[in-house]
Design an enzyme around this catalytic site. Structure first.
Site, PDB file in Angstrom:
ATOM      1  N   GLY A  74      -9.953 -16.484 -12.581  1.00  0.00           N
ATOM      2  CA  GLY A  74     -10.430 -17.579 -11.757  1.00  0.00           C
ATOM      3  C   GLY A  74      -9.602 -18.841 -11.913  1.00  0.00           C
ATOM      4  N   CYS A  75      -8.579 -18.774 -12.732  1.00  0.00           N
ATOM      5  CA  CYS A  75      -7.683 -19.913 -12.919  1.00  0.00           C
ATOM      6  C   CYS A  75      -6.373 -19.628 -12.190  1.00  0.00           C
ATOM      7  CB  CYS A  75      -7.400 -20.137 -14.401  1.00  0.00           C
ATOM      8  SG  CYS A  75      -8.851 -20.550 -15.365  1.00  0.00           S
ATOM      9  N   ALA A  76      -5.816 -20.621 -11.535  1.00  0.00           N
ATOM     10  CA  ALA A  76      -4.558 -20.447 -10.824  1.00  0.00           C
ATOM     11  C   ALA A  76      -3.408 -20.231 -11.803  1.00  0.00           C
ATOM     12  CB  ALA A  76      -4.280 -21.649  -9.939  1.00  0.00           C
ATOM     13  N   SER A  77      -3.483 -20.861 -12.967  1.00  0.00           N
ATOM     14  CA  SER A  77      -2.460 -20.677 -13.987  1.00  0.00           C
ATOM     15  C   SER A  77      -2.953 -19.653 -15.012  1.00  0.00           C
ATOM     16  CB  SER A  77      -2.140 -22.012 -14.667  1.00  0.00           C
ATOM     17  OG  SER A  77      -3.310 -22.586 -15.178  1.00  0.00           O
TER      18      SER A  77
END
Length: 136
Positions: free
Chosen positions: A49-52
């Site tokens: 759920g994190c872009a990074s």
């Protein structure tokens, strides 16, 4: 009520008028964190759920929640450092009682993070709460 380490960040933010300075402070907090050993950067510790890339590794000691974390993005690493100040060292039952949205709102983050970073921050908070609840 947040931990003393988080209260210090709130006080420091009050003295910084410019959001560029606040971002710089968050990034510096992230740079000051101990790096997460590569052996702990595994699928089980990765936060979806994190872009990074984000990893959170819990350590429960005597009913107290501790964690290490890391990200490949400097600002996200700084957000992990903020969460560390908010949650690390709390008894397990207190971790789930923390209103992270309200506490982080005191810093004005909601108005200054991109939608992707806000979603990633929510995913990290949820992971921390899940880890504490599972260990309780």
């Amino acid at each position: 009520m947040a931990q003393a380490a988080f209260e210090e960040v709130v006080e420091d933010f009050e003295f910084l008028d410019d959001w560029e300075d606040r971002y710089r402070m968050v990034i510096e907090m992230g740079k000051a964190m101990e790096p997460l050993p590569d052996a702990l950067k595994v699928p089980a510790t990765k936060v979806e759920g994190c872009a990074s890339q984000v990893w959170l590794h819990p350590q429960i000691d005597g009913g107290v929640y501790h964690f290490q974390g890391e990200s490949d993005a400097m600002i996200v690493r700084g957000l992990i450092a903020l969460l560390h100040r908010l949650y690390d060292g709390l008894p397990l039952d207190e971790v789930t009682a923390v209103d992270a949205r309200a506490e982080l709102g005191r810093l004005g983050l909601h108005d200054h993070l991109s939608a992707q970073r806000s979603n990633g921050l929510r995913a990290m908070i949820e992971r921390i709460r899940e880890q504490a609840a599972a260990a309780a």
